[in-house]
Write a protein that holds these residues in place. Sequence first.
Motif, PDB file in Angstrom:
ATOM      1  N   VAL A  65       5.241  -9.610  37.935  1.00 14.74           N
ATOM      2  CA  VAL A  65       4.248  -8.568  38.215  1.00 14.74           C
ATOM      3  C   VAL A  65       3.163  -9.202  39.087  1.00 14.74           C
ATOM      4  O   VAL A  65       3.048 -10.427  39.138  1.00 14.74           O
ATOM      5  N   PRO A  66       2.343  -8.388  39.778  1.00 16.80           N
ATOM      6  CA  PRO A  66       1.345  -8.970  40.685  1.00 16.80           C
ATOM      7  C   PRO A  66       0.277  -9.794  39.953  1.00 16.80           C
ATOM      8  O   PRO A  66      -0.021  -9.550  38.783  1.00 16.80           O
ATOM      9  N   ASN A  67      -0.298 -10.764  40.672  1.00 18.59           N
ATOM     10  CA  ASN A  67      -1.489 -11.464  40.186  1.00 18.59           C
ATOM     11  C   ASN A  67      -2.656 -10.489  40.216  1.00 18.59           C
ATOM     12  O   ASN A  67      -2.728  -9.633  41.100  1.00 18.59           O
ATOM     13  N   THR A  68      -3.560 -10.614  39.264  1.00 17.90           N
ATOM     14  CA  THR A  68      -4.661  -9.646  39.219  1.00 17.90           C
ATOM     15  C   THR A  68      -6.022 -10.308  39.023  1.00 17.90           C
ATOM     16  O   THR A  68      -6.131 -11.400  38.469  1.00 17.90           O
ATOM     17  N   LEU A  69      -7.039  -9.583  39.506  1.00 16.74           N
ATOM     18  CA  LEU A  69      -8.430  -9.863  39.176  1.00 16.74           C
ATOM     19  C   LEU A  69      -8.820  -8.778  38.185  1.00 16.74           C
ATOM     20  O   LEU A  69      -8.701  -7.586  38.481  1.00 16.74           O
ATOM     21  N   VAL A  70      -9.219  -9.183  36.983  1.00 13.64           N
ATOM     22  CA  VAL A  70      -9.484  -8.226  35.904  1.00 13.64           C
ATOM     23  C   VAL A  70     -10.989  -8.110  35.666  1.00 13.64           C
ATOM     24  O   VAL A  70     -11.685  -9.127  35.556  1.00 13.64           O
ATOM     25  N   THR A 104      -8.474  -3.117  36.997  1.00 15.38           N
ATOM     26  CA  THR A 104      -7.552  -4.149  37.487  1.00 15.38           C
ATOM     27  C   THR A 104      -7.462  -4.061  38.998  1.00 15.38           C
ATOM     28  O   THR A 104      -7.222  -2.987  39.550  1.00 15.38           O
ATOM     29  N   ILE A 105      -7.632  -5.196  39.666  1.00 15.31           N
ATOM     30  CA  ILE A 105      -7.470  -5.291  41.122  1.00 15.31           C
ATOM     31  C   ILE A 105      -6.228  -6.140  41.363  1.00 15.31           C
ATOM     32  O   ILE A 105      -6.088  -7.221  40.791  1.00 15.31           O
ATOM     33  N   VAL A 138     -16.471  -4.731  43.015  1.00 11.06           N
ATOM     34  CA  VAL A 138     -15.640  -4.378  41.863  1.00 11.06           C
ATOM     35  C   VAL A 138     -15.891  -2.951  41.364  1.00 11.06           C
ATOM     36  O   VAL A 138     -15.059  -2.379  40.667  1.00 11.06           O
ATOM     37  N   GLU A 139     -17.035  -2.370  41.716  1.00  4.92           N
ATOM     38  CA  GLU A 139     -17.308  -0.994  41.277  1.00  4.92           C
ATOM     39  C   GLU A 139     -16.583   0.024  42.150  1.00  4.92           C
ATOM     40  O   GLU A 139     -16.095   1.035  41.667  1.00  4.92           O
ATOM     41  N   THR A 140     -16.519  -0.226  43.459  1.00  2.69           N
ATOM     42  CA  THR A 140     -15.889   0.763  44.355  1.00  2.69           C
ATOM     43  C   THR A 140     -14.377   0.541  44.508  1.00  2.69           C
ATOM     44  O   THR A 140     -13.670   1.448  44.943  1.00  2.69           O
ATOM     45  N   GLN A 141     -13.887  -0.650  44.147  1.00  5.60           N
ATOM     46  CA  GLN A 141     -12.435  -0.890  44.235  1.00  5.60           C
ATOM     47  C   GLN A 141     -11.691   0.037  43.269  1.00  5.60           C
ATOM     48  O   GLN A 141     -12.097   0.207  42.126  1.00  5.60           O
ATOM     49  N   PRO A 142     -10.587   0.671  43.723  1.00  9.04           N
ATOM     50  CA  PRO A 142      -9.826   1.533  42.799  1.00  9.04           C
ATOM     51  C   PRO A 142      -9.133   0.730  41.703  1.00  9.04           C
ATOM     52  O   PRO A 142      -8.748  -0.419  41.917  1.00  9.04           O
ATOM     53  N   ASN A 143      -9.010   1.338  40.530  1.00 14.14           N
ATOM     54  CA  ASN A 143      -8.292   0.720  39.417  1.00 14.14           C
ATOM     55  C   ASN A 143      -6.795   0.809  39.717  1.00 14.14           C
ATOM     56  O   ASN A 143      -6.285   1.875  40.046  1.00 14.14           O
ATOM     57  N   ARG A 144      -6.073  -0.303  39.598  1.00 17.37           N
ATOM     58  CA  ARG A 144      -4.663  -0.336  39.982  1.00 17.37           C
ATOM     59  C   ARG A 144      -3.783  -0.710  38.786  1.00 17.37           C
ATOM     60  O   ARG A 144      -4.203  -1.436  37.891  1.00 17.37           O
TER      61      ARG A 144
END
Length: 454
Positions: A65-70, A104-105, A138-144
């Motif tokens: 699965v992809p690496n993530t920034l949580v 999750t990014i 991190v606030e405007t990035q969509p949750n993925r």
Amino acid sequence: MKEKAKEVEERYSQWKSLVPVLYDWLANHNLVWPSLSCRWGPQVEEATYKNRHRLYLSEQTDGSVPNTLVIANCEVVKPRVAAAEHIAQFNEEARSPFVKKYKTILHPGEVNRIRELPQNSNIVATHTDSPEVLIWDVETQPNRHAALGAPTSRPDLVLTGHKDNAEFALAMCPTEPFVLSGGKDKCVVLWSIHDHIATLSSEAGSNAKQGSKVVSDSEKATESPSIGPRGIYQGHADTVEDVQFCPSSAQEFCSVGDDSCLIFWDARAGPTPVVKVDKAHDADLHCVDWNPHDINFILTGSADNTVHMFDRRNLKSSGVGSPVNRFEGHDAAVLCVQWSPHKSSVFGSAAEDGILNIWDHEKVGIASDSTHPKAPNAPPGLFFQHAGHRDKVVDFHWNASDPWTIVSVSDDCGSTGGGGTLQIWRMIDLIYRPQEEVLSELDKFKSHIFGCDS
């Protein structure tokens, strides 16, 4: 290897039995994937018995699965609220109810380092296995959703300038929106996020003058905007492993690397070192931190298992004789050092031995007598050992708005075959408060204790 595993389990069992005595609060959170970096974000809510904080973490996956920034929400229980028996009841294999994913990014590559911008806590920078530094709102990035094959999230800004991978050395400036990085190209690179804002406004102005339309979101979506550096600084002979700004100046910073050097720079003085300590340790340097309370003191951590404290008024360009203090309390390479934001003489060090040590350099040299009991053979200055991790402690961070509260992460793949462990903890205040104050408080309970005895 079996001997080592047995030793680790024995140490861990002993630590677990002491949790109700040593800690005011502890949350243990089992991670599916190891995290190489952990950082506190802003406090977002205050309640009667606990505060809610943002927490930034990474997930280093195996590629399935992809690496993530949580971005997680974390409930931090206030001091002297949790009951001792409640703190002791946790399951190593379970996730903590105090830690919940908020967003999750999907990160392009592994997240090796996370740093938050002091001027805007929603902006974070990340290092991955590439020459670029990635900037995220991190606030405007969509949750993925981290599904196999999902396209990665798009950074809000890309910082270019390194000629080779820059994986770990990353810092944000306390006084200006500046970013600092170091990499395998042996360079230290400085950027200003203001340069991006200036570019945006000039582009908007030229578009308006020419009567052309501003580029739409869908057209921009294919590629992140990028900016080049303000300066590139050369003086290391090997990979730069960590960098740090002077807490009071955006122009002054330092760096450490695999060449055993500690270098001080001043952007106003050009791209060459101002002071170079050629042999700050006997091995590679992994980490550096600059004291926010007293800008004369700098800490370094090394593969030689030690932490050194330097006074920048008293630096020598050669020899390991330059530090004003050496701290020897780890059995393996030191990976992370950080000064406490609340007490100028206190700092933490985390290492590959699975231990996170808390030190007070003002306690070095104080003679141990009957009124100052100290553990036998304890290294000078060491006053607390957090032994809750069963493998290398790769990162930790003091909580600036919640005194003495620390988040720490370990990569447990080697020992348990698992992912990682995240712990949020605060030692009991009897350990760090002034001795007279503690004795006076304990004195109040003396009659009660003796009464129970009879």
